[in-house]
Scaffold this motif. Structure first.
Motif, PDB file in Angstrom:
ATOM      1  N   ALA A   1       2.723   7.179   9.173  1.00 12.09           N
ATOM      2  CA  ALA A   1       1.808   5.813   8.845  1.00 12.09           C
ATOM      3  C   ALA A   1       1.262   4.696   9.974  1.00 12.09           C
TER       4      ALA A   1
ATOM      5  N   HIS B   1      -8.797  -1.247  -0.756  1.00 15.34           N
ATOM      6  CA  HIS B   1      -9.353  -1.373   0.440  1.00 15.34           C
ATOM      7  C   HIS B   1      -8.394  -0.887   1.670  1.00 15.34           C
TER       8      HIS B   1
ATOM      9  N   LEU C   1       5.811   2.880   1.901  1.00 14.13           N
ATOM     10  CA  LEU C   1       4.796   2.021   2.182  1.00 14.13           C
ATOM     11  C   LEU C   1       4.293   1.132   3.569  1.00 14.13           C
TER      12      LEU C   1
ATOM     13  N   LEU D   1       0.628  -1.230   0.155  1.00 13.63           N
ATOM     14  CA  LEU D   1       0.057  -0.064  -0.062  1.00 13.63           C
ATOM     15  C   LEU D   1       0.567   1.122  -0.005  1.00 13.63           C
TER      16      LEU D   1
ATOM     17  N   ASN E   1      -5.861   0.737   1.195  1.00 13.28           N
ATOM     18  CA  ASN E   1      -5.261   2.385   2.120  1.00 13.28           C
ATOM     19  C   ASN E   1      -6.339   3.530   3.092  1.00 13.28           C
ATOM     20  N   GLU E   2      -7.380   2.918   3.072  1.00 11.75           N
ATOM     21  CA  GLU E   2      -8.639   2.743   4.273  1.00 11.75           C
ATOM     22  C   GLU E   2      -8.017   3.134   5.305  1.00 11.75           C
TER      23      GLU E   2
ATOM     24  N   ARG F   1      -5.992  -4.580  -2.128  1.00 11.05           N
ATOM     25  CA  ARG F   1      -5.685  -3.851  -3.085  1.00 11.05           C
ATOM     26  C   ARG F   1      -6.298  -2.710  -2.557  1.00 11.05           C
TER      27      ARG F   1
ATOM     28  N   LEU G   1      -4.926   4.094   6.454  1.00 10.61           N
ATOM     29  CA  LEU G   1      -4.155   4.918   6.352  1.00 10.61           C
ATOM     30  C   LEU G   1      -4.703   6.228   6.821  1.00 10.61           C
ATOM     31  N   GLU G   2      -5.981   6.355   6.781  1.00  9.12           N
ATOM     32  CA  GLU G   2      -7.104   7.445   7.024  1.00  9.12           C
ATOM     33  C   GLU G   2      -7.022   8.340   8.193  1.00  9.12           C
TER      34      GLU G   2
ATOM     35  N   HIS H   1       1.964   5.294   0.123  1.00 10.06           N
ATOM     36  CA  HIS H   1       1.774   6.214   0.825  1.00 10.06           C
ATOM     37  C   HIS H   1       2.702   7.300   0.813  1.00 10.06           C
TER      38      HIS H   1
END
Length: 107
Positions: free
Chosen positions: A18, A94, A69, A9, A96-97, A92, A99-100, A11
């Motif tokens: 993170a 979802h 990442l 993921l 990155n959620e 893949r 890291l919200e 970022h």
């Protein structure tokens, strides 16, 4: 045991931010699991190790937080390996959620 599922993921947060965001949001994991599921969490440096037990099955996972990442690795027991491709797809789409920013702070 099937081959582990590995998803990167990307970022632009830096490792410390993170990790902070994952720490703040990982508690919500149980909202997406069956009732009675148990989640064991253990941070070792910048690596979060998870053991999730639900419906008689245990899934091991790790999140390696890096500067650019987060590498997510999930090991499914044989009975769940049939769902490996679907789980990889969900990670893949979802992942990155994780890291919200859930702290309520303004970025």
């Amino acid at each position: 045991m099937a081959s582990p599922i590995t998803v990167d993921l990307p970022h632009a947060l830096g490792a410390a931010e993170a990790k902070r965001r994952i720490q703040n949001g990982i508690g919500q994991l149980t909202d997406h699991l069956p009732s009675g599921a148990q989640v064991e969490k253990n941070w070792v440096g910048d690596r979060l190790n998870l053991n999730i037990t639900a419906l008689g099955q245990t899934v091991g996972a790790s999140l390696d937080v890096q500067e650019k990442l987060v590498r997510v690795e999930v090991s499914l027991p044989g009975v769940l390996s049939f769902f490996g491709k679907q789980i990889e797809g969900l990670l893949r789409r979802h992942g990155n959620e994780l890291l919200e920013d859930r702290s309520g702070r303004k970025s």
